[in-house]
Design a protein around this motif. Structure first.
Motif, PDB file in Angstrom:
ATOM      1  N   HIS A  26       0.840  -1.206   0.000  1.00  0.00           N
ATOM      2  CA  HIS A  26       0.000   0.000   0.000  1.00  0.00           C
ATOM      3  C   HIS A  26       0.875   1.256   0.000  1.00  0.00           C
ATOM      4  CE1 HIS A  26      -3.686   2.313   0.675  1.00  0.00           C
ATOM      5  NE2 HIS A  26      -2.931   3.095   1.423  1.00  0.00           N
ATOM      6  N   ARG A  27       1.936   1.224   0.801  1.00  0.00           N
ATOM      7  CA  ARG A  27       2.814   2.391   0.906  1.00  0.00           C
ATOM      8  C   ARG A  27       3.394   2.746  -0.461  1.00  0.00           C
ATOM      9  NH1 ARG A  27       7.413   4.184   1.116  1.00  0.00           N
ATOM     10  NH2 ARG A  27       8.409   2.197   0.611  1.00  0.00           N
ATOM     11  N   GLN A  28       3.854   1.702  -1.153  1.00  0.00           N
ATOM     12  CA  GLN A  28       4.436   1.935  -2.489  1.00  0.00           C
ATOM     13  C   GLN A  28       3.369   2.444  -3.469  1.00  0.00           C
ATOM     14  OE1 GLN A  28       6.718  -1.350  -4.001  1.00  0.00           O
ATOM     15  NE2 GLN A  28       7.995  -1.477  -2.152  1.00  0.00           N
ATOM     16  N   ALA A  29       2.193   1.839  -3.402  1.00  0.00           N
ATOM     17  CA  ALA A  29       1.125   2.257  -4.319  1.00  0.00           C
ATOM     18  C   ALA A  29       0.726   3.707  -4.035  1.00  0.00           C
ATOM     19  CB  ALA A  29      -0.082   1.331  -4.173  1.00  0.00           C
ATOM     20  N   ARG A  30       0.643   4.061  -2.745  1.00  0.00           N
ATOM     21  CA  ARG A  30       0.242   5.418  -2.391  1.00  0.00           C
ATOM     22  C   ARG A  30       1.298   6.438  -2.796  1.00  0.00           C
ATOM     23  NH1 ARG A  30      -0.252   9.795   0.792  1.00  0.00           N
ATOM     24  NH2 ARG A  30      -2.291  10.313   1.661  1.00  0.00           N
ATOM     25  N   ALA A  31       2.579   6.048  -2.643  1.00  0.00           N
ATOM     26  CA  ALA A  31       3.659   6.974  -3.008  1.00  0.00           C
ATOM     27  C   ALA A  31       3.609   7.309  -4.493  1.00  0.00           C
ATOM     28  CB  ALA A  31       5.016   6.361  -2.644  1.00  0.00           C
ATOM     29  N   ALA A  32       3.040   6.386  -5.274  1.00  0.00           N
ATOM     30  CA  ALA A  32       2.972   6.606  -6.726  1.00  0.00           C
ATOM     31  C   ALA A  32       1.764   7.457  -7.124  1.00  0.00           C
ATOM     32  CB  ALA A  32       2.921   5.261  -7.448  1.00  0.00           C
ATOM     33  N   VAL A  33       0.876   7.759  -6.153  1.00  0.00           N
ATOM     34  CA  VAL A  33      -0.329   8.558  -6.474  1.00  0.00           C
ATOM     35  C   VAL A  33       0.033  10.036  -6.429  1.00  0.00           C
ATOM     36  CG1 VAL A  33      -2.683   9.136  -5.819  1.00  0.00           C
ATOM     37  CG2 VAL A  33      -1.868   6.785  -5.539  1.00  0.00           C
ATOM     38  N   THR A  34      -0.020  10.684  -7.567  1.00  0.00           N
ATOM     39  CA  THR A  34       0.318  12.111  -7.643  1.00  0.00           C
ATOM     40  C   THR A  34      -0.930  12.977  -7.462  1.00  0.00           C
ATOM     41  OG1 THR A  34      -0.102  12.144 -10.011  1.00  0.00           O
ATOM     42  CG2 THR A  34       2.143  11.607  -9.314  1.00  0.00           C
ATOM     43  N   ASP A  35      -0.704  14.258  -7.217  1.00  0.00           N
ATOM     44  CA  ASP A  35      -1.827  15.198  -7.133  1.00  0.00           C
ATOM     45  C   ASP A  35      -2.604  15.237  -8.444  1.00  0.00           C
ATOM     46  OD1 ASP A  35      -2.013  16.377  -4.520  1.00  0.00           O
ATOM     47  OD2 ASP A  35      -0.036  17.228  -4.875  1.00  0.00           O
ATOM     48  N   GLU A  36      -1.884  15.060  -9.538  1.00  0.00           N
ATOM     49  CA  GLU A  36      -2.546  15.058 -10.843  1.00  0.00           C
ATOM     50  C   GLU A  36      -3.505  13.865 -10.950  1.00  0.00           C
ATOM     51  OE1 GLU A  36       0.774  15.569 -10.406  1.00  0.00           O
ATOM     52  OE2 GLU A  36       0.536  17.727 -10.750  1.00  0.00           O
ATOM     53  N   MET A  37      -3.099  12.725 -10.381  1.00  0.00           N
ATOM     54  CA  MET A  37      -3.991  11.559 -10.423  1.00  0.00           C
ATOM     55  C   MET A  37      -5.240  11.814  -9.576  1.00  0.00           C
ATOM     56  SD  MET A  37      -1.235   8.465 -10.284  1.00  0.00           S
ATOM     57  CE  MET A  37      -2.368   7.117  -9.943  1.00  0.00           C
ATOM     58  N   VAL A  38      -5.053  12.454  -8.422  1.00  0.00           N
ATOM     59  CA  VAL A  38      -6.223  12.799  -7.593  1.00  0.00           C
ATOM     60  C   VAL A  38      -7.162  13.692  -8.393  1.00  0.00           C
ATOM     61  CG1 VAL A  38      -7.005  13.935  -5.479  1.00  0.00           C
ATOM     62  CG2 VAL A  38      -4.924  12.536  -5.438  1.00  0.00           C
ATOM     63  N   ASP A  39      -6.577  14.721  -9.030  1.00  0.00           N
ATOM     64  CA  ASP A  39      -7.396  15.612  -9.863  1.00  0.00           C
ATOM     65  C   ASP A  39      -8.137  14.824 -10.938  1.00  0.00           C
ATOM     66  OD1 ASP A  39      -6.517  17.774  -8.428  1.00  0.00           O
ATOM     67  OD2 ASP A  39      -4.942  18.317  -9.853  1.00  0.00           O
ATOM     68  N   ALA A  40      -7.431  13.851 -11.538  1.00  0.00           N
ATOM     69  CA  ALA A  40      -8.023  13.088 -12.643  1.00  0.00           C
ATOM     70  C   ALA A  40      -9.184  12.223 -12.148  1.00  0.00           C
ATOM     71  CB  ALA A  40      -6.956  12.224 -13.312  1.00  0.00           C
ATOM     72  N   PHE A  41      -9.004  11.559 -11.003  1.00  0.00           N
ATOM     73  CA  PHE A  41     -10.095  10.739 -10.449  1.00  0.00           C
ATOM     74  C   PHE A  41     -11.286  11.590 -10.024  1.00  0.00           C
ATOM     75  CE2 PHE A  41      -7.187   7.093 -10.002  1.00  0.00           C
ATOM     76  CZ  PHE A  41      -8.046   6.022 -10.155  1.00  0.00           C
ATOM     77  N   MET A  42     -10.986  12.827  -9.571  1.00  0.00           N
ATOM     78  CA  MET A  42     -12.046  13.688  -9.042  1.00  0.00           C
ATOM     79  C   MET A  42     -12.628  14.626 -10.104  1.00  0.00           C
ATOM     80  SD  MET A  42     -10.580  14.394  -5.152  1.00  0.00           S
ATOM     81  CE  MET A  42     -12.151  14.892  -4.418  1.00  0.00           C
ATOM     82  N   ALA A  43     -12.123  14.556 -11.308  1.00  0.00           N
ATOM     83  CA  ALA A  43     -12.651  15.423 -12.367  1.00  0.00           C
ATOM     84  C   ALA A  43     -14.085  15.013 -12.706  1.00  0.00           C
ATOM     85  CB  ALA A  43     -11.775  15.335 -13.605  1.00  0.00           C
ATOM     86  N   VAL A  44     -14.950  16.014 -12.840  1.00  0.00           N
ATOM     87  CA  VAL A  44     -16.330  15.756 -13.255  1.00  0.00           C
ATOM     88  C   VAL A  44     -16.296  15.504 -14.754  1.00  0.00           C
ATOM     89  CG1 VAL A  44     -18.655  16.725 -13.400  1.00  0.00           C
ATOM     90  CG2 VAL A  44     -17.242  17.178 -11.397  1.00  0.00           C
ATOM     91  N   ARG A  45     -16.477  14.238 -15.138  1.00  0.00           N
ATOM     92  CA  ARG A  45     -16.233  13.826 -16.517  1.00  0.00           C
ATOM     93  C   ARG A  45     -17.039  12.575 -16.816  1.00  0.00           C
ATOM     94  NH1 ARG A  45     -13.266  11.107 -12.900  1.00  0.00           N
ATOM     95  NH2 ARG A  45     -12.408   9.100 -13.491  1.00  0.00           N
ATOM     96  N   PRO A  46     -17.277  12.256 -18.063  1.00  0.00           N
ATOM     97  CA  PRO A  46     -17.847  10.942 -18.368  1.00  0.00           C
ATOM     98  C   PRO A  46     -16.788   9.881 -18.097  1.00  0.00           C
ATOM     99  CG  PRO A  46     -17.930  12.421 -20.281  1.00  0.00           C
ATOM    100  CD  PRO A  46     -17.022  13.047 -19.270  1.00  0.00           C
ATOM    101  N   LEU A  47     -17.209   8.655 -17.802  1.00  0.00           N
ATOM    102  CA  LEU A  47     -16.252   7.561 -17.618  1.00  0.00           C
ATOM    103  C   LEU A  47     -16.226   6.753 -18.906  1.00  0.00           C
ATOM    104  CD1 LEU A  47     -17.172   6.462 -13.984  1.00  0.00           C
ATOM    105  CD2 LEU A  47     -15.194   7.779 -14.718  1.00  0.00           C
TER     106      LEU A  47
END
Lengths: 402, 402
Positions: B376-397
């Motif tokens: 989990h630690r390794q996976a979380r370290a790879a999560v960038t702010d840009e990825m958070v923005d991308a997951f939280m973007a109001v968009r079609p899937l």
């Protein structure tokens, strides 16, 4: 138990009910505005304040101001202090879009707000509480939103400056910092508190209980990040009828606890029903009010048939005793809408002395109202859907503080 | 008075309290999940449903499913009917972002939800109730929003498919149809009703009373017009811990009255504290839980010092009587996280018979948890702010139903 005890102690005072959903005078009489000022804890708007407004704005005060239609306030003097120092403030008013056609009483706050906007050259936000009406009147979301847009057309027809005015409906605008502010306010108000202020009960649905913060937060400039970025301490002035005071008592109580300025208020009495001054006009009885959609023929008919007259029961008595201006609806209406002070004084004097008859006063009123309504009808007909979209667009206001 | 009468009548059952803010077993014992199922009125998730899931998804059921961690449901069979007909549904889960670091109990619903998303190939919405935590924990809006983003990183680290997953925080997303649905729900629920469901009191602030509709409406596809346009009747499946059931009892009660489908639920028991299975882990006692930020050394220390053992008090007695697996926390934790069925069975058998000692079982657990947390630690370290923005973007899937 304490409540019942209190009720017994205050006795008859409890018989006058004024809140956003009910305006009922004591024993079917007139609203006692002095008692209301005392009960609500607001201040009377006296002549010296009106003079100060005229001095600061370098123009005559609006008829509604100099004739006491707007008769009470909270911290209006502080708003004038701000203005005198060369700083700015913003205006906030609103409407619950419950019916398609507005009556003259609905126009009063908007006509006055337009005057304030023009006189002080300040930005204005207008809230259409379609969510409130959806909850209280059990309208569908779609119908509430439709009525909000229809009402927006009437509001725009009052002549607001699009470079200084943002109109929004809750269903379209709630979100972002506006919603954050709703949460901040809601955290500071217990259920017991809203029971005390608004008279909610445990049987009320939680939509009603959730609503007061929605009407509270347009008082805070941060709710409009597209309008007032970095101006979180900008003062707000709310022109409204005094039945809305409970919302803003609550808002003023909460504001300092969440780091915001208390909104100031300037509050009007109620526009009387045709049948007499015992409360507000009622949208549910079409013959109690003149609507902006009424034809000249409708107006003539309603005024002649329903406008309660203070004239005497015979011409002989009338000539002898004169009209009772205290209860006469045509005179009261003229007091709102006949701009010429000299003419109004003349009518009051002649009618009060019995030299003028009810029919003559009504004829004058019919002419004044017909012109007003016709002017509104033409202005509203010129309001396109594109203009509504433009007023309701989330955008900076180019001309805001100039 | 009726309430006290009722309490006396149901007697001891009232001593077990399970709601979104409190999980307390009777007399400091274990939560009685059978009684909970009966009280809440949900169904037990039996073996035949697990078999059906395996058949329909053509893969082994998740450990949490085949070992009964997810043990209760509402209409999960209907979701499987929908799926079997070749139609789709969507998943909804969430988190109240109250603390910076998640513990293992927090990961359980997300690990399971990821399995469901992969197995059924369906879209997923994840709600971060930063508004709730702002109100209940008295955090500032800014701090609540910051925690929501931090927690989003841990959630993303669980491996969700960005082409099928929309993560949102209430402060960022409430508005539009989502808010319209909040109003529709709120209209259907009285104050008395939320008192009955959630135990609110008149002294509670109206923010709390306003909140249940916020957690209710992601159950309705129309709340996500960018995801499910024209699919207002799409079914929703909610994986969650059973303490969230009250929200969705309310939601299921309201749904048909406003023209929506009832959400289905699949509900887990609580991940036990290191000190023993008497409730959920507590974020306020760091030694009651293994955090995803704990080092291998922390994990070793916590398991060895705090994990409640069912082993006997002497090696002699242990060899003679064996461990009590019913209360042994290392075995319970392995039941969640040791994927190898054969190895788990082996440990239970040997430990229960006294041939294996607590120290050996703890050693195995330390290895399993260290690997899990390090992954989990390794996976979380790879999560960038840009990825958070991308997951939280109001968009079609893009990959929603394929």
């Amino acid at each position: 138990m304490a409540n019942e005890q209190q009720k017994r102690e205050v006795g008859e005072e409890e018989e006058q009910v004024v809140n956003p959903w009910e305006v009922t005078a004591k024993d079917g009489g007139k609203i006692d505005y002095d008692k209301l000022i005392e009960k609500f804890g607001c201040q009377r708007l006296d002549r010296s304040l009106v003079d100060r407004v005229e001095r600061l704005t370098d123009r005559p005060a609006h008829v509604f101001l100099r004739r006491g239609v707007f008769f009470a306030h909270r911290d209006f003097n502080e708003i004038l202090d701000v203005y005198e120092r060369g700083e700015k403030f913003y205006l906030y008013t609103g409407r619950g879009p419950s019916s398609e056609a507005l009556h003259l009483g609905h126009l009063v706050p908007f006509m006055f707000t337009k005057y304030l906007q023009d006189a002080f050259k300040v930005p204005l936000v207008i809230q259409l509480t379609d969510d409130e009406k959806c909850m209280w009147k059990n309208l569908s979301v779609e119908e509430s939103k439709r009525l909000a847009r229809e009402n927006a057309k009437d509001i725009i027809a009052c002549g607001f400056d699009i470079t200084r005015t943002f109109i929004f409906s809750d269903f379209n605008y709630v979100g972002g910092v506006f919603y954050e502010n709703m949460v901040k306010v809601a955290k500071c108000v217990t259920f017991n508190k809203v029971v005390g202020i608004f008279g909610f009960t445990q049987e009320d649905h939680i939509g009603k209980i959730s609503f007061p913060p929605v009407q509270a937060v347009p008082s805070f400039p941060s709710s409009f990040p597209h309008l007032f970025p970095g101006k979180d301490q900008l003062r707000c002035l709310i022109p409204c009828a005094i039945d809305q005071d409970p919302y803003f008592r609550m808002t003023r109580d909460v504001a300092p606890r969440i780091g915001y300025q208390k909104p100031a208020l300037i509050e009007s009495s109620f526009f009387p029903a045709l049948q007499g001054e015992t409360g507000k006009m009622s949208a549910s009885d079409p013959n109690s009010a003149i609507y902006v959609t009424d034809s000249s023929k409708d107006i003539k008919n309603k005024v002649n048939r329903y406008a309660f007259s203070g004239g005497q029961d015979s011409i002989e008595n009338h000539r002898k005793y004169g009209a009772n201006l205290e209860v006469d609806i045509p005179v009261k209406y003229l007091n709102f809408f006949l701009e010429d002070d000299a003419e109004l004084e003349h009518i009051k004097k002649e009618y009060g002395a019995g030299r003028m008859l009810t029919g003559e006063v009504k004829k004058c009123l019919i002419q004044v109202l017909s012109e007003l309504v016709e002017r509104h009808r033409q202005a509203r007909a010129a309001v396109t859907d594109e203009m509504v979209d433009a007023f309701m667009a989330v955008r900076p206001l180019p001309n805001m503080f100039s």
